[in-house]
Write a protein that holds these residues in place. Structure first.
Motif, PDB file in Angstrom:
ATOM      1  N   ALA A   1     -44.029  -9.154   4.306  1.00 34.66           N
ATOM      2  CA  ALA A   1     -43.874  -7.962   5.147  1.00 34.66           C
ATOM      3  C   ALA A   1     -42.555  -7.246   4.852  1.00 34.66           C
ATOM      4  O   ALA A   1     -42.501  -6.012   4.863  1.00 34.66           O
ATOM      5  CB  ALA A   1     -43.943  -8.353   6.626  1.00 34.66           C
TER       6      ALA A   1
ATOM      7  N   GLU B   1     -42.705  -5.172   1.642  1.00 35.06           N
ATOM      8  CA  GLU B   1     -43.335  -3.873   1.921  1.00 35.06           C
ATOM      9  C   GLU B   1     -42.399  -2.954   2.695  1.00 35.06           C
ATOM     10  O   GLU B   1     -42.243  -1.777   2.369  1.00 35.06           O
ATOM     11  CB  GLU B   1     -44.620  -4.105   2.716  1.00 35.06           C
ATOM     12  CG  GLU B   1     -45.430  -2.851   2.950  1.00 35.06           C
ATOM     13  CD  GLU B   1     -46.730  -3.153   3.671  1.00 35.06           C
ATOM     14  OE1 GLU B   1     -47.073  -2.358   4.562  1.00 35.06           O
ATOM     15  OE2 GLU B   1     -47.378  -4.158   3.353  1.00 35.06           O
ATOM     16  N   LYS B   2     -41.755  -3.481   3.709  1.00 39.91           N
ATOM     17  CA  LYS B   2     -40.869  -2.664   4.548  1.00 39.91           C
ATOM     18  C   LYS B   2     -39.661  -2.142   3.777  1.00 39.91           C
ATOM     19  O   LYS B   2     -39.256  -1.003   3.934  1.00 39.91           O
ATOM     20  CB  LYS B   2     -40.390  -3.465   5.753  1.00 39.91           C
ATOM     21  CG  LYS B   2     -39.522  -2.639   6.693  1.00 39.91           C
ATOM     22  CD  LYS B   2     -39.475  -3.168   8.069  1.00 39.91           C
ATOM     23  CE  LYS B   2     -40.757  -3.184   8.816  1.00 39.91           C
ATOM     24  NZ  LYS B   2     -41.267  -1.922   9.284  1.00 39.91           N
TER      25      LYS B   2
ATOM     26  N   ARG C   1     -39.602  -1.709   0.624  1.00 38.06           N
ATOM     27  CA  ARG C   1     -40.131  -0.983  -0.539  1.00 38.06           C
ATOM     28  C   ARG C   1     -39.506  -1.469  -1.846  1.00 38.06           C
ATOM     29  O   ARG C   1     -38.987  -0.691  -2.634  1.00 38.06           O
ATOM     30  CB  ARG C   1     -39.934   0.519  -0.383  1.00 38.06           C
ATOM     31  CG  ARG C   1     -40.749   1.093   0.743  1.00 38.06           C
ATOM     32  CD  ARG C   1     -40.661   2.596   0.733  1.00 38.06           C
ATOM     33  NE  ARG C   1     -40.835   3.071   2.092  1.00 38.06           N
ATOM     34  CZ  ARG C   1     -40.141   4.022   2.641  1.00 38.06           C
ATOM     35  NH1 ARG C   1     -39.216   4.638   1.946  1.00 38.06           N
ATOM     36  NH2 ARG C   1     -40.358   4.386   3.875  1.00 38.06           N
TER      37      ARG C   1
END
Length: 178
Positions: A147, A150-151, A153
């Motif tokens: 996670a 993704e957060k 990037r």
């Protein structure tokens, strides 16, 4: 409808060369809260201003900028423990975590010179997991990694157990996929 005065660039993002500081952040405005990433990751709340600080790091950061992020167990929060600007190398970041007894997430902007003459500035996401960490802490930090990738990037994340291994050579090998 009153127009709000615009802040000068110097007021928005003061920059000092080669500085580090604890994660003391201002709270984002209501508009900023909507503009930036959600303030929670798998049940862990990001401390006030953290989303804005990470967004600024991604957009305005330069080579040698780093963040050390930790989980505050008592409040189930993610917190920027330290933010540094203009470190001369990743080895300087290694010195900051050498005495850590709990895991940390590290973000580091690295100047990468390619063989064809191009220069890029990838953000390295390193999960530092010191030896002898209890299994519960390992699980807590490891569970959030997908996670956070993704957060934040970032294209890849790297694992590290010994701060002495955190060298420019190690990082460049990892970024090159070796």
């Amino acid at each position: 409808a009153h127009a709000l005065p615009r802040r000068r660039a110097a007021e928005r993002s003061p920059r000092a060369a080669h500085t580090c500081g604890a994660g003391t952040l201002r709270s984002p405005t209501r508009t900023e809260s909507h503009m930036y990433m959600a303030d929670e990751v798998l049940g862990y709340k990001m401390t006030d201003g953290m989303s804005a600080a990470i967004k600024s790091f991604q957009l305005r950061g330069s080579s040698g900028d780093a963040m050390v992020i930790r989980i505050v167990h008592s409040s189930d929060e993610l917190q920027i423990e330290e933010s540094c600007k203009g470190l001369s190398s990743i080895e300087d970041l290694a010195e900051k975590i050498e005495d850590a007894i709990e895991p940390r997430y590290l973000l580091f902007i690295h100047k990468q010179s390619h063989t064809d003459g191009r220069v890029s500035y990838p953000i390295a996401f390193v999960v530092f997991m010191p030896p002898n960490v209890p299994a519960s802490l390992k699980m807590m930090y490891t569970r959030l990694v997908p996670a956070l990738v993704e957060k934040f990037r970032v294209a890849k994340q790297f694992s590290l157990s010994d701060p002495e291994d955190l060298t420019t050579e190690w990082l460049e090998e990892k970024l090159a996929g070796r």
